[in-house]
Structure formats: C-alpha cells, structure tokens
Design a protein around this motif. Structure first.
Motif, PDB file in Angstrom:
ATOM      1  N   ASN A  32       0.800  -1.087   0.065  1.00 52.27           N
ATOM      2  CA  ASN A  32       0.058  -0.116  -0.116  1.00 52.27           C
ATOM      3  C   ASN A  32       0.910   1.283   0.054  1.00 52.27           C
ATOM      4  O   ASN A  32       0.489   2.134  -0.732  1.00 52.27           O
ATOM      5  CB  ASN A  32      -0.967  -0.087   1.286  1.00 52.27           C
ATOM      6  CG  ASN A  32      -1.800  -0.881   1.110  1.00 52.27           C
ATOM      7  OD1 ASN A  32      -2.315  -1.567   0.051  1.00 52.27           O
ATOM      8  ND2 ASN A  32      -2.904  -0.939   2.178  1.00 52.27           N
ATOM      9  N   LYS A  33       1.612   1.152   0.861  1.00 56.89           N
ATOM     10  CA  LYS A  33       2.744   2.287   0.910  1.00 56.89           C
ATOM     11  C   LYS A  33       3.510   2.663  -0.470  1.00 56.89           C
ATOM     12  O   LYS A  33       3.494   4.057  -0.772  1.00 56.89           O
ATOM     13  CB  LYS A  33       3.721   2.109   2.065  1.00 56.89           C
ATOM     14  CG  LYS A  33       2.970   2.624   3.569  1.00 56.89           C
ATOM     15  CD  LYS A  33       4.146   2.355   4.587  1.00 56.89           C
ATOM     16  CE  LYS A  33       3.578   2.719   5.940  1.00 56.89           C
ATOM     17  NZ  LYS A  33       4.687   2.692   6.921  1.00 56.89           N
ATOM     18  N   SER A  34       4.007   1.638  -1.114  1.00 56.69           N
ATOM     19  CA  SER A  34       4.896   1.662  -1.992  1.00 56.69           C
ATOM     20  C   SER A  34       4.007   2.302  -3.251  1.00 56.69           C
ATOM     21  O   SER A  34       4.248   3.057  -3.984  1.00 56.69           O
ATOM     22  CB  SER A  34       5.561   0.185  -2.494  1.00 56.69           C
ATOM     23  OG  SER A  34       6.402   0.001  -1.470  1.00 56.69           O
ATOM     24  N   LEU A  35       2.537   1.589  -3.416  1.00 60.25           N
ATOM     25  CA  LEU A  35       1.758   1.733  -4.417  1.00 60.25           C
ATOM     26  C   LEU A  35       1.276   3.551  -4.279  1.00 60.25           C
ATOM     27  O   LEU A  35       1.254   4.060  -5.494  1.00 60.25           O
ATOM     28  CB  LEU A  35       0.634   1.019  -4.465  1.00 60.25           C
ATOM     29  CG  LEU A  35       0.648  -0.218  -5.049  1.00 60.25           C
ATOM     30  CD1 LEU A  35      -0.584  -1.073  -4.663  1.00 60.25           C
ATOM     31  CD2 LEU A  35       0.785  -0.191  -6.647  1.00 60.25           C
ATOM     32  N   SER A  36       1.047   3.828  -3.017  1.00 57.08           N
ATOM     33  CA  SER A  36       0.787   5.243  -2.856  1.00 57.08           C
ATOM     34  C   SER A  36       1.903   6.232  -3.410  1.00 57.08           C
ATOM     35  O   SER A  36       1.727   7.346  -3.650  1.00 57.08           O
ATOM     36  CB  SER A  36       0.194   5.372  -1.131  1.00 57.08           C
ATOM     37  OG  SER A  36      -0.700   4.561  -1.063  1.00 57.08           O
TER      38      SER A  36
END
Length: 254
Positions: A32-36
């Motif tokens: 989630n953090k990397s996609l965001s």
C-alpha cells in the motif's frame, strides 16, 4: 477504473504476516505504501491469501484499482520502492473490474520444507527436524487427508470463517535431496491449516500416534487435538490459480 493484479513474492520472516495490522510491518502495508508513493495518491490493495508471520510466498496476489494510465516502467519503479524482502514478479489487468484476487481464486498450493541435518543456509528457510521419520507413514496420512472435506480440527480458534469445508486437490510428501517436502493444494485453506496438517502428520511419523488415531483427530473436529507447533518459516505459499482468460499480463515498456 482499471483493476490490476500484482504477483508478489516475499521473505515471511521480515513481516508480521501478510494482512494489515495497524502500523506493524506487513506485506499489505508495504504494498500500500509503495503504490501510494509511486501513484501519488492513497491506494489500498487486497490480498488473495493471508499468510502468518514467518510464512514465505513464492506467489501471492494483490489487486488494486487505479483510473489513470500507469507509468511505462511501473514494475521497475514499484520494485525500486518496495523493501528488498518483497518484490513484484508480474502484473496483470483484469477483464472484469470486479474480479477479486481472493474470491476469484480457484486453488492455492502450499509447500512445507523439512531438513534433518544441521545446515546454516536453511535457517529460517525450512524446519530443522533432527528426528527419525517414518516416511511411509507420512505418505499414508497425506493420502488420508484427501478423503476428507471438513477440516475444523486444523483451523485455529478465533477464526471468522463460516465453513470448515475444503476440497483437497493434492496432498503428498516428496524427497528433495536432503529435504522432505509436504505439498498440499486445495480450493481454500483455514487459518493455520497447513501447519496443523504438517505438525499432526509428523506426530504419526514419529510413532506418537497411528493412522487410525490420525483419522479420529480429523473426525473429532477439535483443534486442541492437532499440532500447530511447526514453525512458520518452513511454509511457502507456492501458487494460486485463477480462471483462464480473466487476466492479461502488463509488462514494462522496453
């Protein structure tokens, strides 16, 4: 809005399991953090299979939705942001925007690895089990497992599942040089189920109980009779299958 599937692999010892647990480092949180970060807006992913702390994955899937075109080097950039213990192998776009990574899966396959001679290169990669094992008994218990569909015995407590029914497609042990592997494939798995199956089979293989008692354990539907004690780091989520024709691979531009 387009839906994308990420095929990921990870070292389970680096995470507190795969599913979100607040701010604890989990696979889903890292994705989630990397996609965001890459897409410059909050993105939430949804996983195909939950794995416990320590459990590895050679193939797990997460889907996410995004409306704008992706960068032509999306996979390269995403892997550059993800931690070194987690990577994306491939990406797909779904034909159906409602196609769900968890609920659309047809089957999942796990592998549990055991070794009996001390090997520093297998630490946290397989279970060190320096005991005499009756392999014939393991093959017998693995075959018995395929005869059943109710696996309440092998589901840990405090689960939210509505049914304990599972269809076992494959269940067998095989020798790999110095290692012994258990392979099991089913349409679905319960919480802690594979480790319970492995641990309880090993009790039979060590002569702690016989195959008749093993059947009684399954039919008793009592999780206190199963052995869940084998370590998570010996377990690998190895493959997940989906209906053909539903996913189209998306590759980075060369």
């Amino acid at each position: 809005m387009a839906r994308y599937f990420l095929e990921v692999k990870y070292d389970g010892t680096a995470f507190h399991g795969s599913q979100l647990q607040g701010d604890l480092p989990t696979v889903q949180l890292a994705i989630n953090k990397s996609l965001s970060t890459l897409l410059r807006k909050e993105v939430i992913s949804f996983g195909a299979s939950r794995t416990d702390e320590g459990v590895h994955a050679l193939c797990n899937y997460y889907h996410f939705d995004f409306e704008a075109p992706l960068h032509p080097a999306f996979l390269y950039k995403l892997n550059a942001i993800l931690p070194p213990t987690l990577s994306v192998s491939r990406m797909f776009q779904t034909h159906d925007p409602e196609f769900n990574a968890r609920f659309a899966a047809i089957s999942r396959r796990y592998r549990y690895r055991i070794y009996s001679k001390k090997d520093p290169f297998l630490v946290n990669r397989a279970l060190y089990f320096p005991y005499t094992i009756n392999v014939a008994a393991l093959q017998e218990t693995a075959a018995i497992i395929k005869e059943y569909t109710d696996f309440e015995t092998f589901s840990k407590r405090n689960t939210q599942t509505r049914t304990f029914k599972c269809t076992i497609l494959q269940s067998y042990w095989e020798q790999h040089e110095t290692e012994l592997h258990y392979i099991v494939e089913a349409n679905r798995f319960l919480r802690g189920m594979v480790r319970g199956l492995v641990g309880t089979q090993l009790q039979v293989a060590r002569g702690r109980c016989d195959t008749a008692a093993f059947r009684q354990i399954i039919e008793g539907r009592d999780c206190t009779k199963a052995d869940f004690s084998v370590a998570g780091h010996g377990l690998y989520l190895e493959d997940i299958t989906y209906p053909k024709g539903q996913l189209t691979e998306v590759k980075d531009a060369k």
